[in-house]
Every structure is written in C-alpha cells, then in structure tokens.
Design a protein around this motif. Structure first.
Motif, PDB file in Angstrom:
ATOM      1  N   ALA A  25       0.815  -1.217   0.000  1.00 37.62           N
ATOM      2  CA  ALA A  25       0.000   0.000   0.000  1.00 37.62           C
ATOM      3  C   ALA A  25       0.850   1.268   0.000  1.00 37.62           C
ATOM      4  O   ALA A  25       0.320   2.365  -0.193  1.00 37.62           O
ATOM      5  CB  ALA A  25      -0.929   0.002   1.219  1.00 37.62           C
ATOM      6  N   ALA A  26       2.159   1.118   0.209  1.00 34.87           N
ATOM      7  CA  ALA A  26       3.042   2.278   0.363  1.00 34.87           C
ATOM      8  C   ALA A  26       3.500   2.820  -0.985  1.00 34.87           C
ATOM      9  O   ALA A  26       3.567   2.101  -1.984  1.00 34.87           O
ATOM     10  CB  ALA A  26       4.245   1.898   1.212  1.00 34.87           C
ATOM     11  N   ARG A  27       3.830   4.099  -0.966  1.00 39.55           N
ATOM     12  CA  ARG A  27       4.444   4.747  -2.133  1.00 39.55           C
ATOM     13  C   ARG A  27       5.847   5.183  -1.726  1.00 39.55           C
ATOM     14  O   ARG A  27       6.018   5.909  -0.751  1.00 39.55           O
ATOM     15  CB  ARG A  27       3.600   5.959  -2.547  1.00 39.55           C
ATOM     16  CG  ARG A  27       4.213   6.791  -3.668  1.00 39.55           C
ATOM     17  CD  ARG A  27       3.208   7.845  -4.151  1.00 39.55           C
ATOM     18  NE  ARG A  27       2.743   8.692  -3.070  1.00 39.55           N
ATOM     19  CZ  ARG A  27       3.323   9.852  -2.727  1.00 39.55           C
ATOM     20  NH1 ARG A  27       4.408  10.275  -3.354  1.00 39.55           N
ATOM     21  NH2 ARG A  27       2.824  10.583  -1.740  1.00 39.55           N
ATOM     22  N   ARG A  28       6.859   4.757  -2.469  1.00 41.31           N
ATOM     23  CA  ARG A  28       8.254   5.067  -2.137  1.00 41.31           C
ATOM     24  C   ARG A  28       8.714   6.280  -2.931  1.00 41.31           C
ATOM     25  O   ARG A  28       8.290   6.509  -4.065  1.00 41.31           O
ATOM     26  CB  ARG A  28       9.164   3.879  -2.439  1.00 41.31           C
ATOM     27  CG  ARG A  28       8.801   2.640  -1.659  1.00 41.31           C
ATOM     28  CD  ARG A  28       9.712   1.484  -1.990  1.00 41.31           C
ATOM     29  NE  ARG A  28      11.013   1.604  -1.349  1.00 41.31           N
ATOM     30  CZ  ARG A  28      11.728   0.572  -0.935  1.00 41.31           C
ATOM     31  NH1 ARG A  28      11.286  -0.651  -1.086  1.00 41.31           N
ATOM     32  NH2 ARG A  28      12.909   0.754  -0.381  1.00 41.31           N
ATOM     33  N   ARG A  29       9.612   7.057  -2.294  1.00 41.90           N
ATOM     34  CA  ARG A  29      10.171   8.216  -2.980  1.00 41.90           C
ATOM     35  C   ARG A  29      11.551   8.515  -2.426  1.00 41.90           C
ATOM     36  O   ARG A  29      11.812   8.282  -1.241  1.00 41.90           O
ATOM     37  CB  ARG A  29       9.252   9.427  -2.800  1.00 41.90           C
ATOM     38  CG  ARG A  29       9.735  10.647  -3.574  1.00 41.90           C
ATOM     39  CD  ARG A  29       8.728  11.763  -3.572  1.00 41.90           C
ATOM     40  NE  ARG A  29       9.269  12.952  -4.234  1.00 41.90           N
ATOM     41  CZ  ARG A  29       8.636  14.101  -4.330  1.00 41.90           C
ATOM     42  NH1 ARG A  29       7.428  14.232  -3.828  1.00 41.90           N
ATOM     43  NH2 ARG A  29       9.206  15.130  -4.935  1.00 41.90           N
ATOM     44  N   HIS A  46      -0.715  10.835   5.300  1.00 41.72           N
ATOM     45  CA  HIS A  46       0.093   9.623   5.184  1.00 41.72           C
ATOM     46  C   HIS A  46       1.022   9.531   6.389  1.00 41.72           C
ATOM     47  O   HIS A  46       1.428  10.556   6.950  1.00 41.72           O
ATOM     48  CB  HIS A  46       0.964   9.633   3.914  1.00 41.72           C
ATOM     49  CG  HIS A  46       0.196   9.447   2.645  1.00 41.72           C
ATOM     50  ND1 HIS A  46      -0.562  10.446   2.086  1.00 41.72           N
ATOM     51  CD2 HIS A  46       0.078   8.356   1.822  1.00 41.72           C
ATOM     52  CE1 HIS A  46      -1.123   9.997   0.972  1.00 41.72           C
ATOM     53  NE2 HIS A  46      -0.750   8.752   0.781  1.00 41.72           N
ATOM     54  N   GLU A 100      15.487   7.997   1.503  1.00 48.34           N
ATOM     55  CA  GLU A 100      14.397   7.258   0.874  1.00 48.34           C
ATOM     56  C   GLU A 100      13.277   7.150   1.891  1.00 48.34           C
ATOM     57  O   GLU A 100      13.519   6.823   3.063  1.00 48.34           O
ATOM     58  CB  GLU A 100      14.840   5.867   0.424  1.00 48.34           C
ATOM     59  CG  GLU A 100      13.745   5.094  -0.296  1.00 48.34           C
ATOM     60  CD  GLU A 100      14.213   3.761  -0.834  1.00 48.34           C
ATOM     61  OE1 GLU A 100      13.427   3.091  -1.540  1.00 48.34           O
ATOM     62  OE2 GLU A 100      15.370   3.386  -0.539  1.00 48.34           O
ATOM     63  N   ALA A 102       8.905   6.088   2.624  1.00 47.42           N
ATOM     64  CA  ALA A 102       7.690   5.398   2.198  1.00 47.42           C
ATOM     65  C   ALA A 102       6.499   6.146   2.769  1.00 47.42           C
ATOM     66  O   ALA A 102       6.491   6.500   3.955  1.00 47.42           O
ATOM     67  CB  ALA A 102       7.694   3.957   2.681  1.00 47.42           C
ATOM     68  N   TYR A 103       5.513   6.401   1.926  1.00 45.92           N
ATOM     69  CA  TYR A 103       4.275   7.052   2.360  1.00 45.92           C
ATOM     70  C   TYR A 103       3.213   5.959   2.535  1.00 45.92           C
ATOM     71  O   TYR A 103       2.808   5.314   1.567  1.00 45.92           O
ATOM     72  CB  TYR A 103       3.814   8.069   1.326  1.00 45.92           C
ATOM     73  CG  TYR A 103       4.698   9.280   1.201  1.00 45.92           C
ATOM     74  CD1 TYR A 103       4.468  10.418   1.963  1.00 45.92           C
ATOM     75  CD2 TYR A 103       5.782   9.280   0.316  1.00 45.92           C
ATOM     76  CE1 TYR A 103       5.286  11.533   1.847  1.00 45.92           C
ATOM     77  CE2 TYR A 103       6.605  10.396   0.204  1.00 45.92           C
ATOM     78  CZ  TYR A 103       6.349  11.516   0.964  1.00 45.92           C
ATOM     79  OH  TYR A 103       7.155  12.614   0.856  1.00 45.92           O
ATOM     80  N   PRO A 105      -0.611   5.143   3.447  1.00 48.22           N
ATOM     81  CA  PRO A 105      -1.904   5.830   3.552  1.00 48.22           C
ATOM     82  C   PRO A 105      -2.483   5.753   4.958  1.00 48.22           C
ATOM     83  O   PRO A 105      -2.398   4.718   5.634  1.00 48.22           O
ATOM     84  CB  PRO A 105      -2.788   5.079   2.556  1.00 48.22           C
ATOM     85  CG  PRO A 105      -1.833   4.437   1.603  1.00 48.22           C
ATOM     86  CD  PRO A 105      -0.614   4.100   2.418  1.00 48.22           C
TER      87      PRO A 105
END
Length: 224
Positions: A25-29, A46, A100, A102-103, A105
């Motif tokens: 479910a996470a978004r990495r950036r 988030h 780095e 992780a977002y 939700p």
C-alpha cells in the motif's frame, strides 16, 4: 521494504503477511539532501516512514527563527499523533542526506491499528516516549544552563558510548537552543575533565557517571 517496516517499534512483531500488505500500500520516494519531505501545517494524510538517511525536523518561531526539534535517523516514522487525530504535520522535515521514504496511507495504518492490538500498544509506548522527550526538552530550556543541557543531550544518546553529531556542533546547539560557540565551550570543558573525547563528527563518552552528574538539574536559587 518489509524489512525496514519491521524495524519500526510500532510494527515490530507483525507477521510477514501483514507487513507485505502494508508495503504494497506504500508509495516510495527518494529525496536529495536539502529537499523538503513535508511542511509544517500541511495535512498529514500519510504516515511518512524514513527508510534510509537522516532528516531534520524544525519549526519557525514567530520571529522567523528556525527551531530544530530533532535530527532523525532511519528507520523512523513521522507525525504519528497527527495521523491519529487527522491533524497537520507538526514540523517541516528536510533531508540532511540523500533519503528514501515510504508514504503509508492513513486509512491503511488506522486499519492495522484496529486489527492488531499489539500495534496499538506499541504505538502508545512510542507516543509516551515522545512526550517524555518533550518534557525533558522543556525542562532543559527552562532551568538548565548550556553545559547542563549539552550533558543531558549526550547522556540520553550515549548507550553505545559514541554519539554522532549529524548536524555538527551547530546542529546540537539548534536542538537545545544554544549557539555553536557555547556548545563548543561546554564540550571542551567536558573534554578537559576527562568525561568525553571530541572526535570527527561524533562525541565519545568516556565517563558516563560523571557526565550524568553534570546533567543533573541545578537546585533552585536560595531566597534571601
């Protein structure tokens, strides 16, 4: 990412299936040093998890002065309280190194808290530790002089005997509300007394009991 999430206190002990679902479910950036991850006052929709690198948390005073709240090292999760109460980010967080993140939700995290009592219990312990740290910082600012504040800051971080100065002496000073010059003076004084050794980017604690005594709260002044 499941390995990094498992290292966070609030997710420690979760099964592989739960961790995998959370990671999915996470978004990495990735951010370069100097980039802003989140800004004070923005919605905290988030849970931001620092997977690698270091981040500075700061707020701006009414006079426009930056107040550094902490320098945080991965792995760590930001603004858990804001996430629980649907509030804004409490600080601006800026990458000090390449990082780095992780977002996660908000809905996914809250669902996990509801489904896993162990996560809720660990989250409460984490929040309690945060409140305790804030109490210490308020005490430092109100009744302790700079050498005492420096000693207390070191004692709280010297479990391994070596305390990294991620932001240098200026960063330490920003965290405790002191100038770099006054921090340097305090550190040199402790070094002359054999309590510490000042290394490259770190402080090596040689005599923790003596440093702990130096960190004690001074008695109130006697009234005439």
């Amino acid at each position: 990412m499941t390995h990094e999430l498992a290292e966070l206190p609030m997710f420690g002990g979760l099964g592989a299936e739960r961790l995998a679902a959370l990671a999915a479910a996470a978004r990495r950036r990735r951010y370069a040093a100097g980039q802003v991850l989140c800004t004070e006052g923005d919605p905290a929709d988030h849970l931001i998890v620092l997977l690698a690198g270091r981040v500075k948390a700061a707020r701006v005073s009414a006079e426009g002065r930056e107040v550094v709240l902490a320098v945080e090292q991965a792995p760590v999760a930001f603004d858990k309280t804001a996430l629980l109460v649907d509030g804004p980010h409490r600080a601006t967080r800026t990458a000090m190194t390449a990082v780095e993140v992780a977002y996660l939700p908000r809905a996914a995290v809250l669902q996990l808290v509801d489904a896993e009592p162990s996560v809720a219990a660990r989250l409460l312990c984490t929040l309690a530790a945060t409140v305790r740290d804030l109490d210490e910082r308020l005490l430092d600012a109100s009744v302790r002089d700079v050498p005492t504040r420096v000693a207390a800051w070191l004692v709280r971080r010297c479990a391994s005997g070596r305390v990294p100065l991620h932001g240098g002496q200026a960063g330490l000073g920003a965290e405790i509300g002191a100038t770099r010059v006054s921090v340097n003076r305090a550190l040199r004084g402790f070094e002359r007394r054999g309590m510490i050794e000042i290394g490259a980017g770190e402080v090596i604690v040689l005599d923790r009991p003596a440093l702990s005594r130096a960190a004690a709260v001074p008695p109130p002044p006697a009234h005439p």
